[in-house]
Each structure stands twice: as C-alpha cells, then as structure tokens.
Design a protein around this motif. Structure first.
Motif, PDB file in Angstrom:
ATOM      1  N   ARG A 232      14.682  -5.150   3.732  1.00 17.49           N
ATOM      2  CA  ARG A 232      15.151  -4.311   2.632  1.00 17.49           C
ATOM      3  C   ARG A 232      14.721  -2.859   2.828  1.00 17.49           C
ATOM      4  O   ARG A 232      15.478  -1.933   2.571  1.00 17.49           O
ATOM      5  CB  ARG A 232      14.629  -4.819   1.294  1.00 17.49           C
ATOM      6  CG  ARG A 232      15.176  -4.008   0.117  1.00 17.49           C
ATOM      7  CD  ARG A 232      14.488  -4.268  -1.195  1.00 17.49           C
ATOM      8  NE  ARG A 232      14.575  -5.657  -1.608  1.00 17.49           N
ATOM      9  CZ  ARG A 232      13.525  -6.440  -1.813  1.00 17.49           C
ATOM     10  NH1 ARG A 232      12.307  -5.965  -1.651  1.00 17.49           N
ATOM     11  NH2 ARG A 232      13.677  -7.687  -2.201  1.00 17.49           N
ATOM     12  N   GLN A 233      13.486  -2.662   3.302  1.00 15.26           N
ATOM     13  CA  GLN A 233      13.012  -1.289   3.487  1.00 15.26           C
ATOM     14  C   GLN A 233      13.739  -0.598   4.632  1.00 15.26           C
ATOM     15  O   GLN A 233      13.999   0.604   4.575  1.00 15.26           O
ATOM     16  CB  GLN A 233      11.497  -1.293   3.726  1.00 15.26           C
ATOM     17  CG  GLN A 233      10.686  -1.863   2.577  1.00 15.26           C
ATOM     18  CD  GLN A 233      11.042  -1.223   1.246  1.00 15.26           C
ATOM     19  OE1 GLN A 233      11.201  -0.009   1.139  1.00 15.26           O
ATOM     20  NE2 GLN A 233      11.195  -2.046   0.208  1.00 15.26           N
ATOM     21  N   TRP A 234      14.074  -1.349   5.666  1.00 14.98           N
ATOM     22  CA  TRP A 234      14.862  -0.767   6.757  1.00 14.98           C
ATOM     23  C   TRP A 234      16.233  -0.336   6.236  1.00 14.98           C
ATOM     24  O   TRP A 234      16.703   0.778   6.534  1.00 14.98           O
ATOM     25  CB  TRP A 234      15.019  -1.763   7.903  1.00 14.98           C
ATOM     26  CG  TRP A 234      16.069  -1.353   8.901  1.00 14.98           C
ATOM     27  CD1 TRP A 234      17.309  -1.896   9.061  1.00 14.98           C
ATOM     28  CD2 TRP A 234      15.969  -0.296   9.854  1.00 14.98           C
ATOM     29  NE1 TRP A 234      17.993  -1.243  10.049  1.00 14.98           N
ATOM     30  CE2 TRP A 234      17.191  -0.253  10.560  1.00 14.98           C
ATOM     31  CE3 TRP A 234      14.984   0.624  10.171  1.00 14.98           C
ATOM     32  CZ2 TRP A 234      17.440   0.674  11.575  1.00 14.98           C
ATOM     33  CZ3 TRP A 234      15.231   1.550  11.183  1.00 14.98           C
ATOM     34  CH2 TRP A 234      16.448   1.562  11.869  1.00 14.98           C
TER      35      TRP A 234
ATOM     36  N   LEU B 132      11.224   5.178  -1.955  1.00 18.72           N
ATOM     37  CA  LEU B 132      12.340   5.014  -1.020  1.00 18.72           C
ATOM     38  C   LEU B 132      13.456   4.175  -1.620  1.00 18.72           C
ATOM     39  O   LEU B 132      14.648   4.506  -1.498  1.00 18.72           O
ATOM     40  CB  LEU B 132      11.836   4.373   0.276  1.00 18.72           C
ATOM     41  CG  LEU B 132      12.902   4.133   1.349  1.00 18.72           C
ATOM     42  CD1 LEU B 132      13.424   5.446   1.904  1.00 18.72           C
ATOM     43  CD2 LEU B 132      12.340   3.265   2.479  1.00 18.72           C
ATOM     44  N   GLU B 133      13.116   3.069  -2.274  1.00 16.16           N
ATOM     45  CA  GLU B 133      14.142   2.182  -2.815  1.00 16.16           C
ATOM     46  C   GLU B 133      14.956   2.882  -3.896  1.00 16.16           C
ATOM     47  O   GLU B 133      16.183   2.757  -3.946  1.00 16.16           O
ATOM     48  CB  GLU B 133      13.494   0.915  -3.366  1.00 16.16           C
ATOM     49  CG  GLU B 133      14.501  -0.129  -3.822  1.00 16.16           C
ATOM     50  CD  GLU B 133      13.875  -1.486  -4.079  1.00 16.16           C
ATOM     51  OE1 GLU B 133      14.620  -2.410  -4.471  1.00 16.16           O
ATOM     52  OE2 GLU B 133      12.663  -1.632  -3.885  1.00 16.16           O
TER      53      GLU B 133
ATOM     54  N   VAL C  48      12.794  -6.095  10.998  1.00 15.98           N
ATOM     55  CA  VAL C  48      13.467  -5.170  11.916  1.00 15.98           C
ATOM     56  C   VAL C  48      12.400  -4.437  12.721  1.00 15.98           C
ATOM     57  O   VAL C  48      11.454  -3.886  12.147  1.00 15.98           O
ATOM     58  CB  VAL C  48      14.345  -4.154  11.154  1.00 15.98           C
ATOM     59  CG1 VAL C  48      14.899  -3.099  12.106  1.00 15.98           C
ATOM     60  CG2 VAL C  48      15.476  -4.861  10.424  1.00 15.98           C
ATOM     61  N   LEU C  49      12.541  -4.439  14.037  1.00 15.79           N
ATOM     62  CA  LEU C  49      11.629  -3.722  14.919  1.00 15.79           C
ATOM     63  C   LEU C  49      12.365  -2.550  15.545  1.00 15.79           C
ATOM     64  O   LEU C  49      13.346  -2.739  16.264  1.00 15.79           O
ATOM     65  CB  LEU C  49      11.098  -4.658  16.012  1.00 15.79           C
ATOM     66  CG  LEU C  49      10.118  -4.034  17.019  1.00 15.79           C
ATOM     67  CD1 LEU C  49       8.837  -3.610  16.317  1.00 15.79           C
ATOM     68  CD2 LEU C  49       9.814  -5.010  18.154  1.00 15.79           C
TER      69      LEU C  49
ATOM     70  N   ARG D 232       0.815  -1.218   0.000  1.00 14.71           N
ATOM     71  CA  ARG D 232       0.000   0.000   0.000  1.00 14.71           C
ATOM     72  C   ARG D 232       0.845   1.262   0.000  1.00 14.71           C
ATOM     73  O   ARG D 232       0.310   2.375   0.074  1.00 14.71           O
ATOM     74  CB  ARG D 232      -0.926   0.017   1.222  1.00 14.71           C
ATOM     75  CG  ARG D 232      -1.958  -1.108   1.238  1.00 14.71           C
ATOM     76  CD  ARG D 232      -2.871  -0.974   2.443  1.00 14.71           C
ATOM     77  NE  ARG D 232      -3.479   0.353   2.498  1.00 14.71           N
ATOM     78  CZ  ARG D 232      -3.370   1.189   3.539  1.00 14.71           C
ATOM     79  NH1 ARG D 232      -2.686   0.830   4.620  1.00 14.71           N
ATOM     80  NH2 ARG D 232      -3.951   2.372   3.513  1.00 14.71           N
ATOM     81  N   GLY D 233       2.175   1.105  -0.074  1.00 16.29           N
ATOM     82  CA  GLY D 233       3.041   2.271  -0.135  1.00 16.29           C
ATOM     83  C   GLY D 233       3.691   2.657   1.171  1.00 16.29           C
ATOM     84  O   GLY D 233       4.444   3.632   1.230  1.00 16.29           O
ATOM     85  N   HIS D 234       3.407   1.905   2.256  1.00 13.84           N
ATOM     86  CA  HIS D 234       4.021   2.208   3.543  1.00 13.84           C
ATOM     87  C   HIS D 234       5.376   1.516   3.644  1.00 13.84           C
ATOM     88  O   HIS D 234       5.528   0.365   3.232  1.00 13.84           O
ATOM     89  CB  HIS D 234       3.127   1.739   4.690  1.00 13.84           C
ATOM     90  CG  HIS D 234       1.816   2.450   4.762  1.00 13.84           C
ATOM     91  ND1 HIS D 234       1.654   3.653   5.400  1.00 13.84           N
ATOM     92  CD2 HIS D 234       0.596   2.140   4.242  1.00 13.84           C
ATOM     93  CE1 HIS D 234       0.388   4.045   5.289  1.00 13.84           C
ATOM     94  NE2 HIS D 234      -0.268   3.141   4.585  1.00 13.84           N
ATOM     95  N   VAL D 235       6.342   2.192   4.240  1.00 17.85           N
ATOM     96  CA  VAL D 235       7.669   1.607   4.402  1.00 17.85           C
ATOM     97  C   VAL D 235       7.670   0.577   5.518  1.00 17.85           C
ATOM     98  O   VAL D 235       8.461  -0.361   5.507  1.00 17.85           O
ATOM     99  CB  VAL D 235       8.703   2.723   4.679  1.00 17.85           C
ATOM    100  CG1 VAL D 235      10.074   2.143   4.996  1.00 17.85           C
ATOM    101  CG2 VAL D 235       8.789   3.674   3.486  1.00 17.85           C
ATOM    102  N   CYS D 236       6.782   0.736   6.490  1.00 16.04           N
ATOM    103  CA  CYS D 236       6.761  -0.158   7.644  1.00 16.04           C
ATOM    104  C   CYS D 236       5.331  -0.308   8.156  1.00 16.04           C
ATOM    105  O   CYS D 236       4.415   0.383   7.693  1.00 16.04           O
ATOM    106  CB  CYS D 236       7.660   0.392   8.762  1.00 16.04           C
ATOM    107  SG  CYS D 236       7.178   2.054   9.311  1.00 16.04           S
TER     108      CYS D 236
END
Length: 676
Positions: A128-130, A307-308, A118-119, A54-58
C-alpha cells in the motif's frame, strides 16, 4: 534462524514491547500465505511493518545492515541479555537481505499486483505504501513539468496592486509569481513569514486573472477555490487568518475588486471532510472516479499530511486543478507514515531556480528581487544566490518565505527557533541561560522534581505574574452571564473562555513518564483543585479542557479539536448542566459530555498534537531521560507554537535540549530521490 525460532522470537518481542502486535500478525499472515518463505524474508517484512509504525514509508535495508539499532530505534539486547529485533539482524550484510528477498512470491518490483511487498533498490515497502508513493511521485511530476502560458503583462499590474511598495515583502511577491506557472505550488516558511497572507493574495491574483480571461483554457468565470487543513483546530485557525487577510487587501486597487472579494470564501474544511471520509473505512467518497469539484485547492499545515492522505488527495484532484501547499518544512512530520512536505522541500533553502524562471520573475515582479537572488548558485561564496541552470521542475514550483514579520531579529523566540533549526545547541542554551540577560519573551525553568513548588505555581498560575491556567478560569468565573441572559451571551462567554484558555499551553515531548502528558495533566489539575480554582480534578467538571482524540463526523468534530467544559443554566429551575464548548469555523459548537466518544484532559498535550495551533505563551516540557522522540524538529515545533512568550521546562538542565537538537527526524522513503 528457522521459522519456528522466528515465531517464538516474535511472541517475545511483542510481549516485551519491541514490536507491535500488528507487526507479528503481519508476519503470521505472510507465513500462512507462503509457507516456504525463508525466516529471514519474513523478518524483513516484519521490520518493514515496524518501520511503518514509526512513520517510515519503507525499510531501508542498506541502513539496516549498517546500523540496525539506530535504524530501528531499538537496543541490540534487552535487560536480560536477549537479542531484540535489532540484535537479531546485527551483522547481516545488505547483500544477504537482497539475495533472500530476490525471486520470492512475496516480493515484487512494483508491477505485480499480488505481491504484498515491493523491493526497489535497497528499499523494502509494504504494497500500500509503495502504491501511495507512486501516486504522489506521478501526480506531482505531471503537475510541475508543464508550464502554464500566462502573459506576464497581465500579472504585473495585479501584483503591484496586491503588494503596495510600502508594505511589500519581496519573497511573498516572488512566491505568488512562481505559483502561477504550474498546477502545483508549495509555499514554505517559518512562523510569521506570512504564508497565509501570501496565499490570500495568490488566490485573489488567480481570481483576478480568471475574471479577465487571463488563465489559458478557461472562460471569464470565477474559479472554484477550496481551502482545507489536516485538523479541525488548524482549519479554524486558517479560517480566522484568511478572514483577517481578506479584510486587509486593497480591493479598490484591483479591477473588479469587490466581485473578487465576494467570490473568495474563508470557509475551511478538514481534509477528511473535504474528501468525504467513509466511517469505519480507509476509503473516501472522492477519488479518480468521483473527483472533487474545484479549480484550486489550498492546503495549510501540509507538514502534517501523511503519505496516504496526500495520495488520496491527488487521486481525487481534477487533472486541470491547481494544488497549493502551505507549511513549515522544519516542523515535525505527520504522525502517520511519510514526510511528504519535508521530502519535497529538501532543496528549498537554496532555491535552484533556472535562468528561465528568473526571466519570468523579472517580467512579472520587476527588478525588485531579493538581494543576491539573481546570482548563480555557488558563483560567489559571500552571496550564494538562488539561480541554478540545472534546477528541476519541482524546484521551480517551490517558494520559501524568509522574512519573519512576527519575530524581530532581537526577539528571543526568533533567535531560539533559528538556533534550533540550524542545530546550534550552544546558541540555543545561551538564549535561554539565566547567566546572561535573557530576552523578555523567553524563559527557563529547571525544576528539581515534578513536585517543585515554583513549577506548580507557574503552571497553575498562582504566582504573581498570573501565568499558567488561572487566567482562563478567572474569565470563566468573572464573566459568567447572569441568570436569564440570552443564548448569545452564553456563546460570547464561551468564546471568551476559549480565547483565554488558548493564551497558555503546556506542551510535552513524551506521553509517558514523570514529565509526560499523562503525569503533567494530573499534576496541573490537582494543583488547580488544591488552589480552589477547579471544583474537582476527576471526571467531568466545569473548567475541564478536553481534546478530541478521534473524528466524530456526526458531531462535526475532528481529532485535535479542543473544547472547554462549562456549566449552563438548567431548564425551568433545574440544576445547571455541563456542556462542552468547541470553537468552530463560523461559530461555536456545544456538545453534551456523554456524546463525546474519545476525549482526554488537555492541560498538557504532546507537541505532535499541538501542530496547527498557536498559543500566546507556550511551555515546552522536556523529559529528564533520553528518548528517541526528542528531536530537533520537535523542539523547533514546540518553540514556534508560541506567539509572544516561550518557556522551556528542562529538569535535566541543558542535557536533553542538546541531545534533542543533535537528533534529526530522518524518515525513509523514495521521495528523497528527485522527481523524474
């Protein structure tokens, strides 16, 4: 919930469309990797994957615990009363999520290379997004924290030459001065505020300083400057705008003006082409080991950069190079995950410039700062000012252009865009409402159905005003070169058809449904065919406009490029052959239809796909039922695609417009926190 129950629920949720098959596949992968992982942890990972789609990084676990339906954009139960993913986690407190995810092999704190999740605090990331977010934060911070020691005495006469007093925009001049001080600059502003003309003056200024030996650590040699944009359409538009701006600059007033002019190219590439995309891979040829060869990189339409991609750009950017981003912070964010520009610009409206920055601006641009600029933030309610002693390093690298040169204060498009941006639905509807004299550049259609005769005549262009798509088809018929005309004549004809096509465009908020892209494309093509303006309404036919939906490096065409199908003379008396003409930077590209891998008819396109484009007359079609895609940013983006005229098609009257303006795009990411 047991692991078996979760497996059954995942299968049902995918079948019902609540989750993507990819989300369920990720869950199965994690279960196979760590069989002892509790079902709640696997579900959290699945929802993080859902949010990424949905476009959220986390996944914001605090928001999930507070309101799962809103956070996941899902109802709590389906039509049969069965819980959706949102219903399955309703009532689970944040503490439960954090306790479940603590000390799991699947979850790291950001340092463990093996952990797929990752928390950090209450945010759960896919690895990958982190990593991408860390790259963006680290590189941005590194570029803004060190001030470049340029002598103001060298800058001031150059700014005076580039910004003659009679035509000067104080905000543009200020943006150029700010951009010199750090290896990162961000210039944002609405339509018509002059982002492109400002950046052209900026690169001319940088080049002039370089040739004078005024840039610390550099010899008196021309800078290697590259220009890029996210899509082929945006690149072509930027190239045209750059060329026009270069022609207007007062080169004679600059020392070595002709040499500077000759060193500045208007060639613009797509980001994928710039980085050297590898076919069938997420990797690029240029990275930390093989950085880009340049001194300055300018990226237009930066709101479209996810972001990527931003992380890939920063990895490939040489340490000493300067990055300049241009974009409208109020537009839609990228289709892929992340809202990098929006996150970086969250404080742009207020400025937050430090007294030290104010001293620099006065030394370089003089005392002619915008009215109220030097007032400390919050000191005088009637004049909030832009000076903040606690401003961050990032604040000092961001300039917001505030004076529109395209829309006057009384322009309907300008009033409408401003009302939407401010969340004022009542004013937006008043600008459009037929009950009061509407500005001539905006109009409203409230059709009774998709078959509404007035709507069809308007979109097809068969009404008296000749709006719609009839005019470009008229250019196609009436300006066709005679048999035997040289190739250049056919090129000129194709360019004229493409230009005429770009004067009118239907934009849809959604893809599916009676008011979505698919249905509107069919209805417009059918209407044009019935009016005998098209030879067919299916397959390949002359006049068919098409949109590239994937990149084709072999053809030199990118996702988002638009072409028009035209009939060219056959060789030696053979039947005419269909070719698709695409506008390209520096010319025209002809392609056989059979060589185009993935295209779709584009009488109507989504607002997302329209970013980076501009049309003489833009028509925004809203659906008649609520949709999570209807947001303030979407409506604002649709309105600001219009250059001279805008029409809203609202089958539900003002209901959907009001709902859209009330809903903001809020994407979860760590870039919401200050860079430090």
């Amino acid at each position: 919930m047991s692991v078996t129950d979760l497996r059954d629920d995942l299968a049902r949720w995918v079948q019902d469309g609540w989750l993507r098959p990819l989300d369920a596949a990720f869950a199965r992968f994690l279960q196979e990797e760590v069989p002892q992982a509790p079902a709640q942890a696997i579900l959290a990972a699945t929802l993080a994957s859902h949010q990424l789609g949905r476009g959220h990084v986390c996944l914001d676990l605090a928001a999930l615990a507070d309101d799962p339906a809103f956070t996941l954009a899902l109802p709590l139960r389906d039509t049969q009363g069965q819980p959706t993913p949102a219903g399955a986690v309703q009532g689970v407190p944040l503490e439960s999520w954090l306790a479940t995810l603590a000390d799991l092999e699947l979850v790291g704190q950001g340092e463990e290379e093996a952990a797929p999740l990752v928390l950090r605090g209450h945010r759960l990331y896919l690895r990958r997004q982190w990593d991408n977010e860390c790259v963006v934060r680290r590189e941005m911070l590194e570029r803004v924290k060190n001030v470049v020691a340029i002598e103001p005495a060298r800058v001031r006469p150059l700014l005076t030459a580039l910004f003659p007093a009679a035509t000067s925009d104080a905000w543009q001049r200020l943006a150029c001065a700010l951009a010199l001080r750090r290896r990162f600059a961000l210039i944002t502003g609405g339509p018509g505020t002059g982002k492109t003309s400002t950046v052209v003056r900026l690169i001319a200024l940088l080049q002039a300083l370089a040739l004078q030996g005024g840039l610390p650590g550099r010899s008196e040699a021309p800078l290697r400057i590259r220009l890029a944009a996210p899509t082929g359409k945006a690149a072509a538009r930027l190239s045209e705008s750059i060329g026009q701006s270069l022609d207007r600059l007062p080169w004679e007033a600059l020392p070595q003006g002709e040499r500077i002019r000759a060193s500045l190219s208007q060639e613009v590439s797509t980001l994928h082409r710039l980085l050297g995309a590898r076919a069938g891979s997420r990797q690029f040829r240029h990275d930390e080991a093989d950085p880009l060869v340049l001194d300055v990189l300018v990226i237009d339409e930066a709101s479209m950069v996810d972001l990527e991609m931003m992380a890939a750009l920063l990895r490939a950017l040489p340490a000493g190079a300067q990055l300049v981003l241009l974009g409208d912070k109020d537009q839609l964010a990228s289709v892929e995950a992340g809202a990098v520009l929006g996150g970086l610009c969250r404080r742009a409206d207020e400025g937050h410039y430090t007294p030290e920055t104010l001293d620099w601006l006065r030394a370089t641009v003089g005392e002619e700062l915008p009215e109220g600029f030097a007032v400390e933030t919050g000191r005088e309610p009637e004049s909030p000012g832009f000076i903040d002693p606690r401003g961050t390093a990032l604040d000092q690298a961001i300039a917001m252009l505030r004076e529109s040169h395209r829309f006057s204060a009384g322009s309907g498009i300008g009033q409408l865009a401003a009302a939407v941006k401010q969340g004022d639905a009542a004013t937006a509807w008043a600008v459009l409402s037929p009950r009061v004299p509407s500005p001539p550049d905006v109009s409203l259609l409230v059709p009774k159905s998709q078959d509404d005769a007035a709507l069809r005549a308007f979109l097809c262009g068969t009404e008296a005003e000749a709006a719609g798509y009839a005019p470009y088809l008229g250019v196609l018929r009436e300006h066709r070169p005679p048999p035997g005309a040289p190739a250049s004549a056919w090129d000129d004809w194709a360019k004229a058809v493409l230009a005429a096509y770009g004067r009118f465009q239907v934009l849809c908020a959604v893809r599916e449904g009676p008011w979505g892209v698919k249905e509107m494309n069919w209805r417009i093509a059918h209407g044009l065919y019935q009016a005998r303006l098209l030879p067919s309404e299916e397959g390949w036919y002359e006049g068919r406009p098409v949109l590239m939906t994937s990149n084709s490096y072999a053809l030199g065409l990118m996702n988002g490029d638009v072409g028009v199908t035209l009939a060219l003379p056959g060789h030696e008396g053979q039947a005419p052959r269909l070719m698709v003409a695409f506008a390209a930077a520096g010319g025209l590209r002809w392609v056989l239809p059979g060589r185009l891998p993935e295209v779709e008819t584009v009488f109507a396109l989504t607002v997302h796909k329209s970013q980076g484009s501009e049309f003489g007359h833009a028509v925004l079609v809203l659906p008649d039922t609520p949709s999570p895609l209807l947001t303030r940013e979407l409506v604002y983006t649709g309105i600001t695609r219009a250059r001279s005229r805008f029409t809203l098609v609202a089958p539900s009257g003002g209901a959907m417009l009001e709902a859209a303006i009330a809903r903001r795009v809020l994407r979860s990411s760590g870039l919401e926190a200050p860079l430090e």
